[in-house]
Each structure stands twice: as C-alpha cells, then as structure tokens.
Scaffold this motif. Sequence first.
Motif, PDB file in Angstrom:
ATOM      1  N   VAL A   1       0.872  -1.185   0.000  1.00 13.87           N
ATOM      2  CA  VAL A   1       0.000   0.000   0.000  1.00 13.87           C
ATOM      3  C   VAL A   1       0.899   1.222   0.000  1.00 13.87           C
ATOM      4  O   VAL A   1       1.620   1.466   0.957  1.00 13.87           O
ATOM      5  N   ASP A   2       0.894   1.937  -1.123  1.00 13.91           N
ATOM      6  CA  ASP A   2       1.810   3.079  -1.187  1.00 13.91           C
ATOM      7  C   ASP A   2       1.060   4.406  -1.059  1.00 13.91           C
ATOM      8  O   ASP A   2       1.428   5.409  -1.621  1.00 13.91           O
ATOM      9  N   CYS A   3      -0.065   4.329  -0.316  1.00 11.50           N
ATOM     10  CA  CYS A   3      -0.785   5.580  -0.087  1.00 11.50           C
ATOM     11  C   CYS A   3      -1.034   5.710   1.408  1.00 11.50           C
ATOM     12  O   CYS A   3      -0.693   4.845   2.185  1.00 11.50           O
ATOM     13  N   GLU A   4      -1.637   6.816   1.795  1.00 12.08           N
ATOM     14  CA  GLU A   4      -1.966   7.022   3.197  1.00 12.08           C
ATOM     15  C   GLU A   4      -3.179   6.162   3.541  1.00 12.08           C
ATOM     16  O   GLU A   4      -3.928   5.739   2.680  1.00 12.08           O
ATOM     17  N   TRP A   5      -3.378   5.946   4.836  1.00 15.27           N
ATOM     18  CA  TRP A   5      -4.486   5.114   5.313  1.00 15.27           C
ATOM     19  C   TRP A   5      -5.840   5.540   4.733  1.00 15.27           C
ATOM     20  O   TRP A   5      -6.599   4.710   4.253  1.00 15.27           O
ATOM     21  N   PRO A   6      -6.167   6.838   4.751  1.00 12.82           N
ATOM     22  CA  PRO A   6      -7.500   7.226   4.251  1.00 12.82           C
ATOM     23  C   PRO A   6      -7.721   6.859   2.787  1.00 12.82           C
ATOM     24  O   PRO A   6      -8.858   6.720   2.362  1.00 12.82           O
ATOM     25  N   GLN A   7      -6.643   6.698   2.002  1.00 16.12           N
ATOM     26  CA  GLN A   7      -6.822   6.321   0.599  1.00 16.12           C
ATOM     27  C   GLN A   7      -6.815   4.797   0.427  1.00 16.12           C
ATOM     28  O   GLN A   7      -7.097   4.295  -0.654  1.00 16.12           O
ATOM     29  N   SER A   8      -6.436   4.066   1.471  1.00 13.52           N
ATOM     30  CA  SER A   8      -6.269   2.625   1.334  1.00 13.52           C
ATOM     31  C   SER A   8      -7.620   1.939   1.161  1.00 13.52           C
ATOM     32  O   SER A   8      -8.662   2.452   1.572  1.00 13.52           O
ATOM     33  N   ALA A   9      -7.580   0.766   0.556  1.00 17.71           N
ATOM     34  CA  ALA A   9      -8.801  -0.003   0.335  1.00 17.71           C
ATOM     35  C   ALA A   9      -9.444  -0.385   1.663  1.00 17.71           C
ATOM     36  O   ALA A   9     -10.663  -0.501   1.762  1.00 17.71           O
ATOM     37  N   PHE A  10      -8.605  -0.564   2.701  1.00 17.13           N
ATOM     38  CA  PHE A  10      -9.136  -0.932   4.014  1.00 17.13           C
ATOM     39  C   PHE A  10     -10.123   0.144   4.482  1.00 17.13           C
ATOM     40  O   PHE A  10     -11.255  -0.135   4.839  1.00 17.13           O
ATOM     41  N   TYR A  11      -9.607   1.373   4.439  1.00 20.96           N
ATOM     42  CA  TYR A  11     -10.427   2.468   4.945  1.00 20.96           C
ATOM     43  C   TYR A  11     -11.630   2.714   4.042  1.00 20.96           C
ATOM     44  O   TYR A  11     -12.752   2.917   4.515  1.00 20.96           O
ATOM     45  N   HIS A  47     -13.293   0.674   2.125  1.00 17.69           N
ATOM     46  CA  HIS A  47     -14.352  -0.315   2.333  1.00 17.69           C
ATOM     47  C   HIS A  47     -15.105  -0.024   3.623  1.00 17.69           C
ATOM     48  O   HIS A  47     -16.314  -0.111   3.687  1.00 17.69           O
ATOM     49  N   TRP A  48     -14.338   0.292   4.659  1.00 13.19           N
ATOM     50  CA  TRP A  48     -14.965   0.559   5.948  1.00 13.19           C
ATOM     51  C   TRP A  48     -15.943   1.729   5.824  1.00 13.19           C
ATOM     52  O   TRP A  48     -17.058   1.679   6.335  1.00 13.19           O
ATOM     53  N   ARG A  49     -15.500   2.776   5.084  1.00 10.69           N
ATOM     54  CA  ARG A  49     -16.351   3.940   4.888  1.00 10.69           C
ATOM     55  C   ARG A  49     -17.684   3.578   4.251  1.00 10.69           C
ATOM     56  O   ARG A  49     -18.727   4.129   4.563  1.00 10.69           O
ATOM     57  N   GLN A  50     -17.604   2.611   3.324  1.00 10.19           N
ATOM     58  CA  GLN A  50     -18.832   2.227   2.627  1.00 10.19           C
ATOM     59  C   GLN A  50     -19.558   1.098   3.341  1.00 10.19           C
ATOM     60  O   GLN A  50     -20.425   0.453   2.770  1.00 10.19           O
ATOM     61  N   ASN A  51     -19.071   0.813   4.567  1.00 11.25           N
ATOM     62  CA  ASN A  51     -19.685  -0.223   5.375  1.00 11.25           C
ATOM     63  C   ASN A  51     -19.645  -1.589   4.686  1.00 11.25           C
ATOM     64  O   ASN A  51     -20.598  -2.360   4.734  1.00 11.25           O
ATOM     65  N   LYS A  52     -18.493  -1.868   4.043  1.00  9.11           N
ATOM     66  CA  LYS A  52     -18.372  -3.131   3.314  1.00  9.11           C
ATOM     67  C   LYS A  52     -17.232  -3.944   3.905  1.00  9.11           C
ATOM     68  O   LYS A  52     -16.278  -3.387   4.436  1.00  9.11           O
ATOM     69  N   THR A  53     -17.327  -5.252   3.740  1.00  6.73           N
ATOM     70  CA  THR A  53     -16.228  -6.116   4.164  1.00  6.73           C
ATOM     71  C   THR A  53     -15.173  -6.145   3.069  1.00  6.73           C
ATOM     72  O   THR A  53     -15.501  -6.240   1.890  1.00  6.73           O
ATOM     73  N   TYR A  54     -13.924  -6.030   3.469  1.00  4.75           N
ATOM     74  CA  TYR A  54     -12.826  -6.060   2.506  1.00  4.75           C
ATOM     75  C   TYR A  54     -12.032  -7.338   2.734  1.00  4.75           C
ATOM     76  O   TYR A  54     -11.604  -7.616   3.848  1.00  4.75           O
ATOM     77  N   ARG A  66     -16.735   2.993  15.492  1.00  3.03           N
ATOM     78  CA  ARG A  66     -15.794   3.642  14.586  1.00  3.03           C
ATOM     79  C   ARG A  66     -14.532   2.797  14.416  1.00  3.03           C
ATOM     80  O   ARG A  66     -13.403   3.265  14.609  1.00  3.03           O
ATOM     81  N   ALA A  67     -14.730   1.532  14.105  1.00  2.27           N
ATOM     82  CA  ALA A  67     -13.601   0.594  14.003  1.00  2.27           C
ATOM     83  C   ALA A  67     -13.991  -0.598  13.138  1.00  2.27           C
ATOM     84  O   ALA A  67     -15.160  -0.756  12.776  1.00  2.27           O
ATOM     85  N   MET A  68     -13.011  -1.396  12.806  1.00  3.03           N
ATOM     86  CA  MET A  68     -13.291  -2.615  12.036  1.00  3.03           C
ATOM     87  C   MET A  68     -12.609  -3.780  12.729  1.00  3.03           C
ATOM     88  O   MET A  68     -11.624  -3.595  13.458  1.00  3.03           O
ATOM     89  N   VAL A  69     -13.147  -4.949  12.516  1.00  2.00           N
ATOM     90  CA  VAL A  69     -12.490  -6.130  13.052  1.00  2.00           C
ATOM     91  C   VAL A  69     -11.769  -6.816  11.893  1.00  2.00           C
ATOM     92  O   VAL A  69     -12.328  -7.028  10.830  1.00  2.00           O
ATOM     93  N   VAL A  70     -10.480  -7.081  12.122  1.00  3.25           N
ATOM     94  CA  VAL A  70      -9.651  -7.666  11.067  1.00  3.25           C
ATOM     95  C   VAL A  70      -9.249  -9.069  11.476  1.00  3.25           C
ATOM     96  O   VAL A  70      -8.708  -9.277  12.558  1.00  3.25           O
ATOM     97  N   LEU A  71      -9.575 -10.038  10.627  1.00  4.20           N
ATOM     98  CA  LEU A  71      -9.207 -11.419  10.885  1.00  4.20           C
ATOM     99  C   LEU A  71      -8.063 -11.807   9.961  1.00  4.20           C
ATOM    100  O   LEU A  71      -8.130 -11.575   8.761  1.00  4.20           O
TER     101      LEU A  71
END
Length: 716
Positions: free
Chosen positions: A207-217, A219-226, A255-260
Amino acid sequence: MAQLQAKGATARTQTLLVVDDRPENLEAMQALLGDGDWQLRCVSSGEAALQCLLDEEVGLVLLDVQMPHMGGFEVARLMRGNPRTRYIPIIFVSAIAQTANAVLQGYATGAVDFMLKPFDPKVLRHKIHSLLEHERNRSELMQLTQQLDSARAFNASVLDNAAEGIMVVGEDGLIRFANPAMAQMLGCSVNELQGSALLSHLRTPAVDCEWPQSAFYQHWRQNKTYRVHEASLRTRDGGSVPVALSCSPLPKLQRAMVVLALDMSVVRSLHSQLESQAVTDPLTGLLNRRGFHQALESALSRTGRSGQRLALLYLDLDGFKRINDSLGHGVGDQLLKRVGEQLKASLRPYDTLARVGGDEFTAVLDSLGHSEDAARVAEKLIEQVSVRHSLNGVDFTIGASVGIACFPECGQTVDSLLRAADMAMYEAKRAGRQQYRFFLPEMNGRARSRLMLEESLRTAIEHNDFILVYQPQIHLESGKLRGFEALLRWQHRVAGTVAPSVFIPLLEETRLINRLGDWIFHQGVRQYGELSRRFSDDLVLSLNVSPVQFGMPQLVEDLGRVLDEYQLDPAQLEVEVTESALMQNLGNTQEQLRQLRLLGVKIAIDDFGTGYSSLAYLRHFELDTLKIDRLFIANMLDSPRDAAVVSTIIDLGRNLGLEVIAEGVETQAQRDWLIEHRCPIMQGFLVAPGLSAADAGLFPAQLDWEALPLHVPPKA
Ligand code: C2E
Ligand code: CA
Ligand code: CA
C-alpha cells in the motif's frame, strides 16, 4: 453465550422471616402479616433464624433484639459475615425504648430500620413492601452483574484461545486490540501491536498511499467487508507470513473494524507443491507436457512482444523402445533420467526443457539470433545423447532425432509450433535418424551450409589460412602511387581463394571478426612497414573496418598499440568505414571518430553514394576521404544518372577539402572520364587487383599511363 435473565426473579414470592422468642408476639405478627403477597416464616430463636436463612432465599428479616442465647444483634452480625446473607435487609423490632447507643449498634450491625413496639401495622407493612422491593431489585442486579461477568470472561476466552489472528482497528488505522494469536503470528507482544498502524505490518499488497486512501479504509467507509486472499504480513524479525485477511466494519458507534488474519503458510506451501507436481515429470524432474505448454505459452507472449525469435526443438530417442523391451522398464527409466540430465547440461540455464511423452523431449530456445543457432543446439543435443551408455552392466548406444520449428515462421501458437516441430522430427527420423530437420525445408539447406561455413572459418582462423593482398591507389593526374588498400583473402585448402564478400558478413554475425581484426591490423601494419621503406614516407595504407569492428570500444586502443609496435606514423594509416557503420549508433560514432582523429589516422568513407549519403554527416563528422562505390564507376559511361552522381561526389570532395577515390576503374575510358572530371585518385583492375605483399613491393612508385597494362599477376 450466556443469556442475561433480566427479570428472572419477579415471579417468585419473597420470604419474610420473623424472629421472636415470644410465641404471642409471633402469633400477633402472623395475624398482622399473614395475608401479604409474601411468604411468611416465623421462628423463635436466633439459631432457628440462621438455619432458615441458610435453607431458604429470604427477602427481609424482622428481628427481635432481645432474645435469650442469641440476641438480634448477634444474629445480624453473623448474617453480615456470610456472603449469602450479607445483603438481606433487617428491621429490628424492640419492645423497650432503646438508648441512642443501642440504636447505633443496631445500624452498625446492618439494620436498615428500627421498629419500636407498639408500632403502627400500616407503617410496618409499608416498610416491608418497600424493603422487599428493594431487595428484589438488588438481587436481580447482582444476578445480572454475575451473568455479565461470565459473558465477558467467555468472550475474552474466545479471543484468547482463537487460533486466528483477530484485531480491532480504529478508523485512524491504528490497532486498538489484538489477540495473542495475532501477536504470535507477527512474533511480537500484544502490547507492541496495540497502538501501531495496521499498514505497517502489511507486506503485500503493497500500500503506497496514506491510510485514508487505502482499500481498508475505503471499504470501511462504505460499510463493506474487505477481503484480501493473498496478503502477507511482515514479522518482527523481517520475515513474512502469508495470510488471508478479512476486514469487517463494526457497528457504526465503534468507529472501528475487526480484522481477521488467517495464517495461510501451510495452505500456500501445499498449494505450490501441488502446482509444481502438476507440471513436473516425476521421473526426470523436468517439466511435463502441461508444464511445457505453460512455459511455451509465456515464452511466446514474451517473445512476441519483444519482436525476437524463438525455436522449439522436439527430440525423440532412436532405439529407446528396443532397450526398454529387452532390458526392462527399470533400465528404461534410468536411461530417460540420464538423457534428461544430459540434455539439461547442454542447454543454457534459462532454456526450457521438458519430457512430454515416453521418450520425447522438447526444448524452447529463447531469444534466438538465427535459426542456425537452433541447428547448432540440435546437433549438440544429438551428440550428447548418442554416446555409449552403460547401465546395469550392459553397454549400448541410442540416438536422437530432432525436429525444429521456429517462431514466428513455422507457427504462432503453442499447438501449431508443437505440431510443426513434431512433423519435422518425423522428417528427421525418415531421413535416417540421428539428424535434425527444420519444419521449413529451406531452413535446412541454409542452416547446414552456414554451419559448415562457420565451422571452417573457425578452423581457418586457427590454422591462419588468411592473407592480405594490397591494391594500389594512383593519383590520376600524375600517375604517382598514393598507397595501398589491404584486402582480406581466405585461402581455402580445397575451394581455393575465397572472396571476403562471402565470409565477412558471417564473421560479423558470429563476432569472429574481432579475432581476425586484430590479425589484420598486425599483418597489415607489419607488411606495410616494409613496403613504405621501399616507397616514400607519405605512402598511405588503407585498412577496412567492418561495422562490428567500428562499434568496438577498444578499436582505437588496438590500432594505437599496433602502430606503436611497428613504429609507424599514424598519419600514414587510413581507416575505411562504410556509411552504415557510421549510422548504426550516432553518439558512439562521433566519439569513435574523435578518438581516431586524436590518434592521428585518416578516415575514409567506403562505398560512398550507396548508403544514406546524408550531407549532414559530412558536415558533422571530420573526414579525409570519400571512396566512390565501384558500381557508379562501372555504369557512369552508359548512365548519365550515375555519371552525375560521380561528378557530384568529385565536386563535393573538392569543395569540402576531401580526397576522392574512384574505386573499381577497369578501363582507359573510365580513367579518361575521371581525369576530365578532375577526380584526384583511382583504384581498380585497370592498374592492378589486390597484389601479394611481395608483388606490391615491386609495384612502380610512378606509373606510366602509356605503359598500361602493366605486367601484374592475374586478378586475385
Ligand atoms: P571494398 O572495401 O569496397 O573493397 C573493394 C573491393 O572491390 C574489393 O573486393 C576489390 O577486390 C574489388 N575491386 C577492386 N578493383 C576492382 C575493379 O576494377 N573491378 C571490380 N569488379 N572489383 C574491383 P574484395 O576484396 O572482394 O572485398 C570486398 C569487400 O570486403 C570490401 O569492399 C570490404 O568491404 C570487405 N573487406 C575486404 N577486406 C577486408 C578486411 O580486411 N577487413 C574488413 N573488415 N573488410 C574487408
Ligand atoms: Ca574498402
Ligand atoms: Ca568500396
């Protein structure tokens, strides 16, 4: 998970315990309180009260203060000492007026109220009601707390004992919680993980971008599982763990996600093991047919893109079946294994080799220069395999036939190339085995003659079968000898003298010219040293330099060394370069010419007029001589066009201050024309062909045009 029973105790009627040593008091209480919505229990001593408290769930105790043996305060004290009864409310009942002290003592032992006899039954009932209610709430709350505690412990034990890594990552990308399995996977402690950035532990996907641009964030914003099926995490000691990740948003409020993180090490290695098993031949360890298909497929797409060539070799053993049948499959297997090793050893490490059938092998030769190179490899493979084998004490020989299909000529796809190579292999078998054949018949002849020529050139270099001949260059006006051009001759033991146009291109392609070039410089400069002693000091020696030689960085250094060795003035040496050699790499050319100038040698453009003939480079490059190609000279008397070219070059040379040499002058008429058009120098059979060094030494320094033709040896 434990279910909380919020209202579990409501249905139960509560027990009201009355303790008094006097039966009449108990009877009065019974009459007074017997009809409440509680269950009344009356006992007559402190001991009996304690027993009842232990046996039953009591909601409230009405306790007489004065009792024999064990007074009310003592009962209360004992109740407070037992966790089971500690919180049960007590109302002390007393007949006598209490001193302030006694009341205080009562409260200290845990009474919640005091009633002095006689009391108002209504007040008492009211108190009993509210205390029972209070007690019921308290015990329900206790129960709930217990249930909560055990639920929490249960959840914690689930997280602690889960084999998968579990993290809670906040919306800021920092890890808020990590379970022990996660920490173990990364080789660090839970504490170290907490507060660190999730991305800092991620190796792939990079991931060569900042957290807010990452797919993790995102997806979380759109309330989706990544999900990332093929990720890998960085361990503390710099290693990596292959994992599958799933990141699911927790309820909004968190305001968080659970990562497995699922450790995939075992699965992946199993997978790649299976994959390699699917494409390898277990006997030889080479690729199998399927693996070969894949390899060829990717080689084709690579080669297609780069515009290069590629050859597919199909090799079939001759006589394998006979050995397999007579000596058994064990020997047959050993033989195939050995052949596989031999073939592998004769290919380059990056060439692809496979066993695609019983005794059939295939090879892909990548980045091929010429189809002849494939023929050379085929010869080598056949030679390698066709040695004497000794297995289980039995000596025998086998052979191999090879079919060759080249990309792109013989096919563009895996299947068409395989088919072509297979057909060519059968052709080789039919032709008598132990041979190779190209799919396109015309390639056979070309490859064979080229290989033969190349082979004999190598031997010729080793045996020193070359000589230089020297063709005189004459000043047209005066007949004075200007110098000699050294020309290479191959004296073939059988074929006689071979002209350079036949073999120079091959020497160039195979880079053998570099080996021979050095010899030419030495031989030329040495023999010329002898010649110049017989003639004058300004006699010029022209040496031809091929495009490959001209491109070599050490050309000038080599020339300089040879000139030094034979103590020759560089100004007497002229280097002949063709236009195409100058044009092949302009940056390089400029530098090479500069170096040659620095050395002090002259530079001539050979075959001028046939190539690009760009006037621009005449301005850019510092040159000395233009040599007009002999085709123009040959045609100039008949073709006005060629005559125009020749006279233009002559004028051009004069205007630029360059010497101009007409090559290939064969007749008096051509000479006269050239004199008329003021061409300064000529070279050609009219005067002499290339002469041996000895004959060149006998050449007159001043030519008498009237005495032509000279008595020179026949044309070389
Ligand atoms: P080139 O440099 O243009 O050489 C002149 C060619 O014309 C020579 O052929 C020469 O024998 C031939 N020639 C000279 N006078 C006449 C004539 O009056 N009529 C006809 N028809 N031909 C004439 P050759 O020796 O066969 O050389 C051919 C080419 O091979 C040369 O062309 C040169 O490019 C190359 N070459 C020759 N010797 C060497 C060498 O030592 N090194 C390198 N790198 N190339 C060489
Ligand atoms: Ca030449
Ligand atoms: Ca020439």
